[in-house]
Design an enzyme around this catalytic site. Structure first.
Site, mmCIF file in Angstrom:
data_model
loop_
_atom_site.group_PDB
_atom_site.id
_atom_site.type_symbol
_atom_site.label_atom_id
_atom_site.label_comp_id
_atom_site.label_asym_id
_atom_site.label_seq_id
_atom_site.Cartn_x
_atom_site.Cartn_y
_atom_site.Cartn_z
ATOM 1 N N CYS B 162 79.549 5.144 -21.824
ATOM 2 C CA CYS B 162 79.819 4.244 -20.693
ATOM 3 C C CYS B 162 78.760 4.335 -19.604
ATOM 4 C CB CYS B 162 81.206 4.527 -20.156
ATOM 5 S SG CYS B 162 82.427 4.329 -21.466
ATOM 6 N N HIS B 303 81.968 4.500 -10.511
ATOM 7 C CA HIS B 303 82.309 4.357 -11.931
ATOM 8 C C HIS B 303 83.755 3.869 -12.007
ATOM 9 C CE1 HIS B 303 81.921 4.854 -16.170
ATOM 10 N NE2 HIS B 303 82.856 5.780 -16.256
ATOM 11 N N GLU B 314 85.666 11.733 -9.429
ATOM 12 C CA GLU B 314 84.537 11.024 -8.813
ATOM 13 C C GLU B 314 84.701 10.989 -7.290
ATOM 14 O OE1 GLU B 314 84.070 6.934 -10.011
ATOM 15 O OE2 GLU B 314 82.034 6.831 -9.186
ATOM 16 N N LYS B 332 85.344 -2.651 -11.715
ATOM 17 C CA LYS B 332 86.103 -2.619 -12.973
ATOM 18 C C LYS B 332 87.520 -3.154 -12.781
ATOM 19 C CE LYS B 332 83.662 1.067 -15.449
ATOM 20 N NZ LYS B 332 82.699 1.648 -14.496
ATOM 21 N N HIS B 337 86.498 -2.395 -18.041
ATOM 22 C CA HIS B 337 85.487 -1.399 -18.359
ATOM 23 C C HIS B 337 84.700 -1.904 -19.574
ATOM 24 C CE1 HIS B 337 83.187 2.026 -18.837
ATOM 25 N NE2 HIS B 337 84.094 2.972 -18.949
ATOM 26 N N PHE B 396 81.403 9.334 -21.968
ATOM 27 C CA PHE B 396 81.926 10.389 -22.839
ATOM 28 C C PHE B 396 80.733 11.224 -23.291
ATOM 29 C CE2 PHE B 396 85.887 7.880 -24.483
ATOM 30 C CZ PHE B 396 86.517 8.107 -23.277
#
Lengths: 83, 409
Positions: B162, B303, B314, B332, B337, B396
């Site tokens: 991502c 993010h 975050e 998002k 996403h 990831f």
């Protein structure tokens, strides 16, 4: 199977599976002129095999061949398979 | 020797909020989520997604588009054409050897793989397309852009899940600074909204499941009642250019790409490090690279996936490093996403936030999680002048990429 019928079948495949405009196709037009490179030709041979039951080796056709030549090739392969 | 500055001169977007930068920007500024029920996912544990509406490849890309290109490449081509046209550069006349292409992609042509795999199982090996491999391999997103634009410089695709899009943009920055390229077409693309992929994310508990009956409320970054992300697709492309090169041709400059920082958590295969050590290092490195202090950051495009773990971790890092001075958003909430495209789409939104002095709202942020001690924009878009904008992306594998954009002036 007559050449006309095979040719018509080939035209149908080109139109329905390869998004070629029917009016662009004639027996004398080459695959190159239809923007079909060698990779597309391989794909066409695979479609011919699955839809017409005719196996043509990759080496016997080239993008500089005409649609008419390809139809004759299919007929010859059909006749050879039947003999 | 002073490093060359890098200008953003072209932007292109394909998102669930619309095809084109204007439609996508209007969509995120509206704060209305683009998530909807996806008929292709009917009967699966999660059946909602942020899918690009009315994306007709034969109309938008050209004849045979659906024969030659997987959807992830089709979307990259549409976004890249917009970005190159926006830059005013002419691919007919540019020195192609000085033009690179660096895109991020997390998955590649899984739709083509899926279709052909089914054909092989159902019909047999003779039914497998000769075009499968060039449709499937992820690097073709960049390869096809080289063909489209005659860009013969360095050409590759980055995969950091991502964070892929942001990693690509960071690599592009390097190619411009070190003198390898004058222009780089960069960004990211992803079309992973497939039954098997969506179910894979659902099985690991990453997706929102609480609001399947009201899809438009499911993606809610930083909200106290968030429960996962909504899978999306799309592409974001930027034309980056050495500032001197842009100046010489009198190009309009949207913003500057001033810094990039990257790191890895080395903590867990998928979960973020709750201490945010890796994210802190990437953010610190990006700000140092840009030559700005944390206190100078005006805007953060987080993010902000809407998962409980990501948003909390975050926010802790942002609070500790930047404080609550910056106006934070997660786009998002609107576009979902988009995995490997997310970092690039959000980079474009960050540039637009600077250019329009506007921070889009975080969709569905009704009650901010008390753990999130940040100034998160909610409700409506906020007029807010940003000279320094940060775009965070985490993948990831613990892979973190942070970009810093500064105003053109």
């Amino acid at each position: 199977m007559s050449t006309t019928t095979t040719y018509d079948q080939l035209v149908d495949i080109l139109v329905t599976r390869f998004e070629v405009s029917r009016e662009d196709i004639s027996p004398d037009v080459t695959f190159e002129a239809l923007e079909m490179d060698s990779l597309f030709l391989v794909e066409l041979l695979l479609v011919i095999q699955s839809e017409m039951g005719v196996t043509i080796s990759e080496d016997s056709a080239s993008p500089s061949d005409t649609v008419g030549q390809a139809a004759k090739l299919i007929d010859a392969a059909t006749a050879a398979a039947g003999s | 020797m002073r490093r060359p500055d890098v200008a953003v001169t072209g932007l292109g977007l394909v998102t669930a909020a619309g095809i084109g930068t204007e439609a996508s920007w209007a969509g995120v500024c509206s704060g209305v989520s683009a998530a909807s029920r996806n008929p292709e996912l009917a009967g699966l544990p999660v059946d909602i997604s942020c899918t690009v509406p009315d994306f007709n490849p034969n109309k938008l890309v050209g004849r045979r588009a659906s024969l030659i290109y997987d959807r992830f490449v089709q979307m990259a081509i549409v976004a890249a054409r917009e970005a190159v046209a926006d830059s005013g550069l002419d691919p007919e006349t540019w020195d192609g050897a000085r033009v690179g292409v660096v895109l991020g992609c997390g998955m590649g042509g899984l739709r083509s793989y899926d279709q052909q795999h089914k054909r092989m199982n159902e019909v047999g090996p003779q039914a497998v397309s000769a075009l499968l491999i060039p449709m499937m391999i992820p690097n073709m997103a960049a390869g096809h852009l080289a063909l489209q634009f005659g860009a013969t410089g360095p050409n590759f695709v980055t995969a950091t899940a991502c964070a892929s899009g942001a990693t690509a943009i960071g690599c592009a920055l390097g190619l411009l600074r070190d003198g390898t390229c004058d222009v780089v077409i960069t960004g990211g693309t992803e079309a992973g909204v497939l039954p098997v992929v969506t179910t894979g994310f659902a099985q690991m508990g990453a997706l929102s499941t609480k609001r399947l009956d009201a899809p438009e409320t499911a993606s809610r970054p930083f909200d106290a009642d968030r429960d996962g992300f909504v899978i999306g697709e799309g592409s974001g492309i930027l034309v980056l250019e050495r500032a001197e090169h842009a100046r010489a041709r009198g190009a309009r400059v949207h913003a500057r790409l001033a810094g990039y920082g990257a790191s890895d958590d080395a903590h867990h295969i998928t979960a973020p490090d709750p201490e945010g050590t890796g994210v802190t290092r990437a953010l610190t490195a990006a700000l140092a690279d840009a030559g700005v202090s944390p206190a100078e950051v005006d805007h953060v495009n987080a993010h902000g996936t809407s998962t409980p773990l990501n948003d909390a971790a975050e926010a802790r890092v942002l609070r500790r490093l930047i404080g609550d001075r910056a106006a934070v958003t997660s786009t998002k909430g609107v576009v979902g996403h988009t995995l490997g495209a997310a970092g690039a789409i959000e980079a474009v939104f960050s540039v637009l936030a600077i250019e329009h002095s506007t921070v889009p709202p975080t969709a569905n942020l009704e009650l901010q999680d008390p753990e999130i001690e940040l100034d998160v924009v909610a409700g409506a878009a906020r007029e807010h002048k940003s000279n320094v904008a940060v775009s965070n992306s985490f993948g990831f594998g613990g892979q973190n990429a942070v970009l810093v954009f500064t105003s053109a002036a």
